[in-house]
Write a protein that holds these residues in place. Structure first.
Motif, short mmCIF file in Angstrom:
data_model
loop_
_atom_site.label_atom_id
_atom_site.label_comp_id
_atom_site.label_asym_id
_atom_site.label_seq_id
_atom_site.Cartn_x
_atom_site.Cartn_y
_atom_site.Cartn_z
N TYR A 147 61.52 14.46 75.09
CA TYR A 147 61.55 15.56 74.13
C TYR A 147 60.19 16.25 74.12
O TYR A 147 59.31 15.90 73.31
CB TYR A 147 61.91 15.05 72.74
CG TYR A 147 63.22 14.30 72.67
CD1 TYR A 147 64.42 14.97 72.62
CD2 TYR A 147 63.24 12.90 72.69
CE1 TYR A 147 65.62 14.29 72.57
CE2 TYR A 147 64.43 12.21 72.63
CZ TYR A 147 65.62 12.91 72.57
OH TYR A 147 66.81 12.22 72.54
N PRO A 148 59.96 17.23 74.98
CA PRO A 148 58.72 18.01 74.89
C PRO A 148 58.79 18.96 73.70
O PRO A 148 59.80 19.65 73.49
CB PRO A 148 58.69 18.76 76.23
CG PRO A 148 60.12 18.85 76.65
CD PRO A 148 60.81 17.63 76.11
N THR A 149 57.73 19.01 72.91
CA THR A 149 57.76 19.78 71.67
C THR A 149 56.40 20.41 71.40
O THR A 149 55.36 19.80 71.69
CB THR A 149 58.12 18.86 70.48
OG1 THR A 149 59.26 18.09 70.80
CG2 THR A 149 58.40 19.69 69.23
N LEU A 150 56.41 21.63 70.85
CA LEU A 150 55.22 22.26 70.33
C LEU A 150 55.21 22.11 68.82
O LEU A 150 56.23 22.38 68.15
CB LEU A 150 55.16 23.74 70.72
CG LEU A 150 54.93 24.04 72.20
CD1 LEU A 150 54.95 25.55 72.43
CD2 LEU A 150 53.62 23.44 72.70
N LEU A 151 54.07 21.70 68.24
CA LEU A 151 53.98 21.43 66.81
C LEU A 151 52.84 22.26 66.22
O LEU A 151 51.68 21.85 66.22
CB LEU A 151 53.72 19.94 66.57
CG LEU A 151 54.79 18.98 67.08
CD1 LEU A 151 54.31 17.54 66.99
CD2 LEU A 151 56.08 19.15 66.30
N PRO A 152 53.15 23.46 65.71
CA PRO A 152 52.10 24.27 65.06
C PRO A 152 51.87 23.82 63.62
O PRO A 152 52.74 23.20 62.99
CB PRO A 152 52.69 25.68 65.11
CG PRO A 152 54.18 25.46 65.08
CD PRO A 152 54.44 24.17 65.81
N GLN A 153 50.69 24.16 63.10
CA GLN A 153 50.38 23.91 61.71
C GLN A 153 49.33 24.90 61.23
O GLN A 153 48.58 25.45 62.04
CB GLN A 153 49.88 22.48 61.48
CG GLN A 153 48.50 22.21 62.07
CD GLN A 153 47.96 20.85 61.66
OE1 GLN A 153 48.71 19.93 61.38
NE2 GLN A 153 46.65 20.74 61.61
N ALA A 154 49.30 25.12 59.92
CA ALA A 154 48.34 26.04 59.33
C ALA A 154 48.06 25.61 57.89
O ALA A 154 48.95 25.12 57.20
CB ALA A 154 48.86 27.48 59.36
N ASN A 155 46.82 25.79 57.47
CA ASN A 155 46.41 25.46 56.10
C ASN A 155 45.49 26.55 55.57
O ASN A 155 44.68 27.11 56.31
CB ASN A 155 45.68 24.12 56.06
CG ASN A 155 46.54 22.95 56.49
OD1 ASN A 155 47.34 22.46 55.71
ND2 ASN A 155 46.38 22.52 57.73
N PHE A 156 45.64 26.82 54.27
CA PHE A 156 44.79 27.81 53.61
C PHE A 156 44.51 27.30 52.19
O PHE A 156 45.42 26.88 51.47
CB PHE A 156 45.47 29.17 53.54
CG PHE A 156 44.70 30.19 52.74
CD1 PHE A 156 43.65 30.90 53.32
CD2 PHE A 156 45.02 30.44 51.41
CE1 PHE A 156 42.94 31.83 52.58
CE2 PHE A 156 44.32 31.37 50.67
CZ PHE A 156 43.27 32.08 51.26
N SER A 157 43.24 27.31 51.80
CA SER A 157 42.87 26.93 50.43
C SER A 157 41.89 27.94 49.87
O SER A 157 41.01 28.45 50.60
CB SER A 157 42.26 25.52 50.40
OG SER A 157 41.08 25.46 51.19
#
Length: 934
Positions: free
Chosen positions: A630-640
């Motif tokens: 299972y090849p997968t791209l995992l994006p993420q983002a954070n803002f405070s």
């Protein structure tokens, strides 16, 4: 009361107009005002803390900050004697007595002149905490502003805080989300068990309560937000209570054989802590979190177990009653009757200048008796109510659980730039359970099947883990390297005797089916993961992180079912259909980059990971195997964002990949209950989920007003759901499958207002949940749409030093609609109102009383109820400092305590009535050990 209601409505209306509007003066209430100056220069000082305290006991009344012209105003002051406390960083604290009279409602004080004070770097003195304050992601509550009864536990303090809810079983939620960890001065207290701190520590040693979402240790060190957070409460103790002895000793005997004992002694010496706790009772007041049976020995067979399906295996119902997954509503506290005993030690200290040690050990034993009556509506695609199959069940169970758990945390500083943290843990548990059940399924008034059964199981579990984190800083600020090794072990096994007689009424069903079999099951699992992180500062504002993770998780599923052999009198006939040996292994490699920008008011980061995961399956019984990638791209983002006037905003977006469990993949059918057959699915894919969370907090320090909100959404691809089929005899077969289309949206809003003039804390919270999920019934897709709307209002008042009052009301409406079975659509309404009073009478007498009213509607016939649980106590305080207390306490004076729970899932709606603790009277003696300063 009318004035309080009007004030509360004005509070709600004021949110839309701004939280910082000047309040209008109220009749009979005075104003204390003036200016604050620098004594040397005469310069007006801004943002100076000015606090009004009662002269008799220095308790908090109200608070203000000086404005740009150095002016302060303390409003809503009743006639009386007070102290004005002035505090500013870099100045000596100033205290002035003042007297407010009805004849002079406005008191203009002469200028308050502060003298500069030289203080060593790093030394901070805090003389006052605002009722609610916000700093970054942390919301802090001053314990002094939320007064509790003398000798109350921390749990009673938490119940008064805005946005915090404590269930009757001690479970804590903040902003609608469960609190997983409670720390004491930033350190673990008996591991991660929240109840050990909230039910065993006194509230009067707490200075403030901090609430935040804690990142993992590696993210905290690197400064790069990973998005992985755990809802946490940190109890900050008062400085004058960090050295000395304290504890609670109690013994109580009552009617119907009820008893309660508690021994506790804590020795705090600044950084050194040693706590010894022991208790035993049969009134459902465990001071620890009882995880119950952790083995997969669930859903006792032959119709003898719970109605719910599971991932397979032997079923042990958790003490206090098992709850099926899905949206729930109901009333009552802990179900069943539990007799429990526990004892443990907690230790924390610094060994030299480089090593800090924290550890705990807890041993516990609990026996729970429970009787349940349930009715389930099975979703089969029926268009009219009479065509919906109904399953009625009666069950009686006895479960005895013995457990031990140990935790250790070592923090070692190798040098000024390098440190190591090692946190091992280990837990043992054994459970013996006996359960008998009678159940039947009918449709349109005609019986489909009947079953009587007996299920006797013994289970064992050994779980443990170890986490080692190496952290290295470099001379260049912002450059770090860390390596985290995590090991996990979960060994569960058990042996169950399953006996049942099942009768089917369909044409040609034949004679009743007699089931007498022994089930031997083991599900050992391991996990190992290593994570490397390197951060490099690009500029003063920008930073980049490179990280790599490797995870491997092998697991096994052993199940041997043997039928009884009448000829030999032994269970020696192997049932090949119900026996299987299965292995699986999940492995993943993940690498990525995260870019982070940090400014004065805000921080954000963007990350992208590439993951290559493999799932290997080996059905040793069938001699088949397969391997999937299972090849997968995992994006993420954070803002405070941290704004002016204690405002905080945080946004988080995450993607995760979750592999199915071995028990879900094991293809062997589990018909230990012929009325509810389960079958694994080796074709399952991992779940891929997207989650977006937004939290907002703000507080008006001068007016004691707070606002907290949360909105969270989730979408899941390839979600593992149930595919259920029913045959003409009412037999249910369930298999996990993948399906798209799962959506969920949760919202929470909390408002808090303190009215110093009335010594009132007003709290209002609103929660809303929406979800859309898909399952399959008889091969047809079934879309379930559920939504919930809840409103909670609470008022707490320390009306005087002799009288305290509390009132809480909750109204919840839930609805579930099913596309395939509209006849099973359900809507139900739950109302709860609770109140408590603490009244200190003349002559050292104290009267306490609390009441809990619950009203359900919309449930199945016979399950709607109106319950009024009323408890009362009369106590006499002993000794010169009132540390002793002799108390007569009555539980459930009206004899109305009941418990009803409704669960709505994708495939059924179920109402459960459970046995609960009934009326009793206790006579107790308690002594509070308090010896500080030594």
């Amino acid at each position: 009361m009318r004035q309080l209601i009007i004030t509360f409505l004005l509070l709600l209306a004021g949110v839309g107009r701004g939280s910082y509007a000047q309040p209008a003066p109220r009749p009979g209430l005075g104003l204390v005002q003036g200016v604050v100056l620098d004594s040397a220069s005469g310069q007006l000082l801004r943002e100076v803390s000015v606090t009004l305290l009662h002269a008799r006991d220095s308790s908090y009344v109200t608070f203000s900050l000086t404005d740009g012209s150095g002016h302060y105003a303390l409003r809503g002051v009743r006639p009386g004697q007070y102290l004005v406390l002035v505090n500013a960083l870099g100045y000596k604290t100033l205290q002035r007595p003042v007297a407010m009279t009805a004849a002079q409602p406005t008191l203009d004080l002469p200028p308050l002149r502060l003298r500069a004070e030289a203080r060593q770097l790093g030394e901070v003195v805090v003389t006052h905490q605002a009722p609610v304050s916000v700093s970054g992601d942390t919301v802090a509550f001053s314990a002094k502003a939320f007064k509790t009864q003398p000798n109350a536990a921390v749990e009673q303090l938490l119940k008064k805080l805005p946005g915090v809810e404590v269930d009757r079983d001690g479970t804590i939620r903040s902003q609608g989300q469960a609190v997983d960890k409670v720390l004491v001065d930033g350190k673990p207290f008996f591991g991660d068990d929240p109840k050990m701190a909230t039910r065993n520590l006194p509230a009067d040693i707490i200075e403030r309560v901090q609430l935040y979402d804690q990142q993992n240790d590696q993210a905290n060190f690197s400064g790069i937000d990973s998005g992985e957070r755990q809802r946490t409460i940190n109890l900050v103790t008062r400085r004058d209570k960090r050295k000395g002895y304290f504890g609670t000793e109690q013994a109580a005997l009552g009617t119907a054989g009820r008893y309660q004992t508690k021994l506790g002694l804590n020795r705090f010496n600044n950084g050194r802590q040693l706590s010894a706790l022991a208790q035993a009772d049969n009134v459902n007041r465990q001071g620890f979190t009882d995880s119950g049976p952790t083995t997969s020995l669930t859903d006792g067979g032959g119709g003898a177990g719970s109605l719910g399906g599971s991932s397979g295996g032997l079923v042990l119902e958790a003490p206090g009653g098992a709850r099926n997954p899905g949206s729930t509503a109901g009333s009552g506290g802990q179900v069943g009757m539990t007799e429990a005993a526990s004892g443990g030690l907690n230790y924390r200290d610094a060994w030299g200048k480089r090593l800090e040690v924290a550890g705990s050990y807890l041993a516990a034993c609990a026996t729970t008796l429970n009787d349940q009556q349930a009715q389930r509506q099975n979703l089969t695609g029926a268009a009219v109510p009479d065509a919906v199959p109904l399953t009625d069940r009666r069950a009686a169970s006895r479960a005895r659980t013995t457990s031990q758990r140990a935790n250790l945390r070592l923090d070692y500083r190798l040098d000024s730039l390098t440190s190591l943290r090692f946190t091992p843990s280990l837990s043992w548990q054994t459970t013996d359970q006996l359960r008998t059940t009678d159940q039947q399924t009918s449709q349109g008034g005609s019986l489909l099947n009947q079953s009587t059964g007996r299920y006797d199981a013994a289970a064992r579990s050994l779980t443990g883990g170890a986490n080692a984190l190496l952290m290295r800083k470099f001379k260049r600020a912002g450059r770090t390297f860390s390596a985290n090794l995590n090991l996990g072990l979960d060994r569960q096994s058990g042996l169950a005797l399953n006996q049942a007689t099942n009768t089917f009424f369909a044409a040609g069903a034949g004679a009743p089916q007699v089931l007498n079999q022994q089930i031997d099951q083991a599900t050992p699992r391991q996990q190992a993961a290593i994570n490397f992180s390197y951060t490099e500062p690009l500029t003063l504002r920008h930073q980049i992180e490179a990280h790599y993770n490797y995870t491997t998780a092998p697991s096994q599923a052993h199940r041997l079912t043997t039928d009884f052999n009448a000829a030999t009198g032994e269970y020696d006939q192997v049932n090949a259909l119900l026996s299987n040996e299965f292995r699986s292994r999940y492995a993943a490699q993940r690498a990525g980059l995260t870019w982070q920008t940090r400014r004065l008011r805000y921080t954000y980061n963007l990350g992208l990971d590439a993951q290559q995961a493999t799932l290997s399956l080996d059905n040793q019984t069938a001699e088949t195997s397969l391997r999937r990638a299972y090849p997968t791209l995992l994006p993420q983002a954070n803002f405070s964002y941290s704004g002016a006037r204690s405002r905080s905003l945080r946004l988080n977006y995450r993607t995760t990949l979750t592999a199915p469990a071995a028990s879900q993949l094991q293809p062997v059918p589990d018909n230990s209950n012929p009325l509810s057959i389960r079958l694994g699915n080796p074709d399952l894919r991992p779940e891929y989920s997207h989650s977006l969370t937004a939290t907002y907090s703000q507080s008006d320090l001068a007016r004691g007003r707070s606002l907290m909100g949360l909105v969270a959404g989730q979408a899941v691809q390839h979600r593992i759901v149930s595919a259920t089929t029913f045959d003409a005899a009412g037999v249910r077969t369930t298999q996990p499958v993948n399906a798209d289309g799962y959506l969920a949206l949760n919202g929470y809003l909390s408002l808090g207002q303190r009215l110093p003039s009335h010594q009132l804390n007003l709290n209002a919270s609103t929660s809303a949940n929406l979800s859309r999920s898909q399952s399959f019934i008889n091969g047809q897709p079934n879309v379930a749409r559920t939504w919930l709307l809840g409103q909670t209002l609470s008022v707490n008042s320390a009306y005087s030093e002799h009288l305290e009052l509390g009132l809480n009301a909750n109204f919840t409406y839930q609805q579930a609609d099913y596309s395939l079975s509209p006849a099973a659509n359900t809507a139900y309404f739950t109302q709860t109102i609770s109140g408590d009073v603490y009244w200190r009478l003349p002559g050292r007498w104290v009267l306490t009383s609390d009441a809990y009213f619950s009203n359900n509607s919309g449930l199945a016939a016979g399950y709607n109820q109106h319950v009024l649980l009323w408890n009362a106590g009369l106590a006499y305080q002993l000794f010169a400092n009132r540390q002793g207390e002799l108390k007569l306490y009555a539980f459930d004076l009206l004899g109305q305590n009941r418990s009803v729970l409704r669960t709505a899932t994708d495939t059924y709606v179920e109402d459960v009535r459970s046995r609960v603790l009934s009326r009793y009277i206790l006579l107790s003696f308690s002594y509070q050990v308090r010896n500080f300063g030594r």
